[in-house]
Write an enzyme that holds these catalytic residues in place. Sequence first.
Site, mmCIF file in Angstrom:
data_model
loop_
_atom_site.group_PDB
_atom_site.id
_atom_site.type_symbol
_atom_site.label_atom_id
_atom_site.label_comp_id
_atom_site.label_asym_id
_atom_site.label_seq_id
_atom_site.Cartn_x
_atom_site.Cartn_y
_atom_site.Cartn_z
ATOM 1 N N ASP A 43 50.958 -1.387 -34.194
ATOM 2 C CA ASP A 43 51.262 -0.067 -33.652
ATOM 3 C C ASP A 43 50.348 0.992 -34.271
ATOM 4 O OD1 ASP A 43 53.126 1.676 -32.103
ATOM 5 O OD2 ASP A 43 53.622 2.460 -34.093
ATOM 6 N N GLU B 163 46.842 -1.304 -31.075
ATOM 7 C CA GLU B 163 47.020 -0.186 -30.152
ATOM 8 C C GLU B 163 45.995 0.877 -30.539
ATOM 9 O OE1 GLU B 163 50.442 3.025 -28.730
ATOM 10 O OE2 GLU B 163 50.371 2.349 -30.804
#
Length: 512
Positions: free
Chosen positions: A198, A256
């Site tokens: 993330d 990401e």
Amino acid sequence: MFYQVYPRSFADSDGDGIGDLGGVREKMGYLELLGVDALWICPVMRSPQADGGYDVSDPRDIDPLFGGLTALDELIAEAHDREIKVTMDLVPNHTSVEHPWFTAALEAAPGSPERQRYIFRDGKGADGAEPPNNWPSIFGGPAWTRVTEPNGEPGQWYLHIFAPEQPDLNWDNPEVAADFEKTLRFWLDRGVDGFRIDVAHGMAKPEGLPDMARVETKMLVHDDDDPRFNNPGVHAIHRRIRTVLDDYPHAVSIGEVWVDDNVRFGEYVRPDELHLAFNFRLAETPFTADGVREAITHSLEAVSGVGAPPTWTLSNHDIEREVTRYGGGRTGVERARAMMMVELALPGAVFLYNGAELGLPNVDDLPEDALRDPVWERSGHTERGRDGCRVPLPWEGTQAPFGFTDGAESWLPIPAEWADRTVEAQLETLHSTLSLYRLAIDLRGTRPEFAGDRIEWYGSPDGCLAFRRPGGLVCVLNASDGPIQLPPGEVLLASAPVSDDRLPASAAAWLV
């Protein structure tokens, strides 16, 4: 092909209205039938759930909400029996305010080792009453919250680029990196096949935390000059992560990465950093031939210089569903079916968000009292947030909650009009969106025409595009207002009926 599972919206096994790992395991036969190679499971670690699990209080445990560690072990075993790999979401940029580290930091003094795990700073102005800089939070409001010191006095401020419940970690502190390595090995030793990282363009912060030149901020609105992200120091962090994964040759890391510049994007997937990085250009592109072609070209160029595979996705848990983005209704479904075929015709890794295979739209009229995304509160009820793309999946039956749960209702309400979009209904219909996905995924995995790691653009009419794979596959997208004549070849698959070698508007076809 990766299949993204948003666990609380996939399937509920215990009747509490919230999806869980037991539900994922129970639907493993469906995932095998769909033809996926690997799962990406959004966060299921211990969390107060202030941001859907992206506020982690214990990164080395599974929250009871999702079934605990036993449920994950059982899911991994079931997936591996079916030759499906399992990747987990990890959150290195921040923790929950309920993480023991942050609790200790609040109890400790300014400048203490406990506070040095996070980014605490004295405030500006009289008595330090103003934030240390002008950074905004992605979720609205300032990116700083002032704490009350143990003596009861107003004290320092801590940085949270996301919600106040998500304090940013200080990656300049070796203790932070060491603990994250411990987390990586904990899950890899447990049988996990890799991770989606993330905010992989975050973590490293600029020296001195300078003010931003432009302080407007919204979810998914980004630029490469934002000092909160994409700082050069992030690459040393990824190299250190890669040294851990290299001890597990089967494992993969997927970042990401919201970075527009192709050169800077490619730096994340150099041979000693991430294996893959999400490229969101297709998910940000309108349904036009020129826009789609430009997105594909840029995505391929971004990784070609470092020899990494490209990645493709049309939606995820943060992005409005493609059916809605492409116009909604019948038109949106037709265009989403066509774009799925374009996506699957491209070389590289594809990420499918749960429910896309059912042609689900966004649900943008959820009752206000049902909204759970922190964006709703942080924006002062001016932005509804991402709940509309997180509504649970409809599985069977004719009434909500459509087999998602045995309980009376699901955590977000499922629209009654989804009765014809259930898995059960679509499996029984030859020309359904789910049936199209199944066939397309199977052909992509078995036909030799999909070979090769590049594409060659093909001549096409205005408002259309076509490309050829080295193996011989030709993909044609008709984004114009009327039917077009297909090039020579046998139609392998089309997203809409082809008559007299003419492809309808808002459709795509594969030829060999």
